[in-house]
Design an enzyme around this catalytic site. Structure first.
Site, PDB file in Angstrom:
ATOM      1  CG  HIS A  22      -2.397  -1.022   0.910  1.00  0.00           C
ATOM      2  ND1 HIS A  22      -1.971  -2.403   1.640  1.00  0.00           N
ATOM      3  CD2 HIS A  22      -3.759  -0.863   0.815  1.00  0.00           C
ATOM      4  CE1 HIS A  22      -3.297  -2.848   0.902  1.00  0.00           C
ATOM      5  NE2 HIS A  22      -4.041  -1.764   1.014  1.00  0.00           N
TER       6      HIS A  22
ATOM      7  CE  LYS B  86      -4.103  -0.173   4.753  1.00  0.00           C
ATOM      8  NZ  LYS B  86      -5.570  -0.092   5.035  1.00  0.00           N
TER       9      LYS B  86
END
EC number: 1.17.1.8
Length: 246
Positions: A132, A136
């Site tokens: 990701h 995040k």
């Protein structure tokens, strides 16, 4: 028209949800909430369904407030635990409302999780790598946790034992975290949005299941599907696959 509220409306995902709901021919946005806003029966402005893409630290309190306001809820925020699921399940059932919590709304990711669980009984080894963007805040991702749990459940039901792994020394924790015995590895890299690789191996062969989301719009068909299908349900549903007939 389905009347929709959005919490976390100013965030990256929330603003994308607002645009998607606005463009949907059968929905309208009637309330927007962000940090500092109070969720009440009045402020939801007649919403039937709320979509929560806030942050892990406030998502459960948002859901309880929305249930108290008489609204069904679709949740894309991750960071949930068995205990928080239980509290929301009890509240939703007592309120006669519905909550759908999905670790991922991308169709590719939902199907990848399903395919991994189908394949798991036929392979000796399985590991999950989730990748990701560096903004995040939680790791591993909710998608990776759900994937690993699905693999572990399928292996247990097939009567499989522990996976082969002779590692004795791992001072840096490089073998990853363990979710129900399945190694899960998290990557945070500039330029990524959301990707996952599920690796399954036998002697002499490997199966790789990979899903990539290149833009947040990839989640919107699943979000809109969740909004449409949460209505009329009661209690807690976990996973978009549960309303897709998979």
């Amino acid at each position: 028209m389905i009347r929709v509220a959005v919490t976390g409306a100013k965030g990256r995902m929330g603003s994308t949800v607002v645009a998607a709901v606005t463009d949907a021919p059968d929905m309208e946005v009637v309330a927007l909430f962000d940090a500092g806003d109070t969720i009440t029966a009045e402020s939801v402005n007649g919403a039937q369904v709320a979509v929560d893409f806030s942050i892990p630290g406030v998502t459960e309190s948002n859901v309880h407030a929305l249930l108290d306001a008489g609204v069904d809820v679709v949740v894309g925020t991750t960071g949930w635990t068995d205990e928080s699921y239980a509290r929301v399940r009890e509240h939703a059932e007592s309120a006669g409302r519905a909550v759908l919590i999905a670790p991922n709304f991308a169709m590719g990711a939902v199907l990848a999780m399903k395919f991994a669980a189908m394949a798991a009984p036929y392979f000796e080894s399985a590991e999950v790598i989730e990748m990701h963007h560096p903004a995040k805040v939680d790791a591993p991702s909710g998608t990776a946790v759900a994937t690993a749990r699905g693999i572990a459940k399928a292996r247990a039901e097939a009567g499989l034992g522990e996976m082969p792994d002779a590692t004795e020394i791992d001072e840096l924790g490089s073998r990853g975290g363990r979710v129900d015995g399945i190694p899960v590895h998290a990557v945070r890299l500039r330029g990524l949005t959301a990707s996952e690789e599920i690796l399954l191996g036998n002697a002499g062969e490997q199966l790789v299941i990979r899903t990539d989301s290149f833009d947040r719009v990839s989640f919107m068909p699943g979000v809109l599907l969740g909004v449409r299908r949460v209505i009329g349900r009661t209690g807690l549903t976990i996973g978009l696959d549960q309303v897709m007939g998979l």
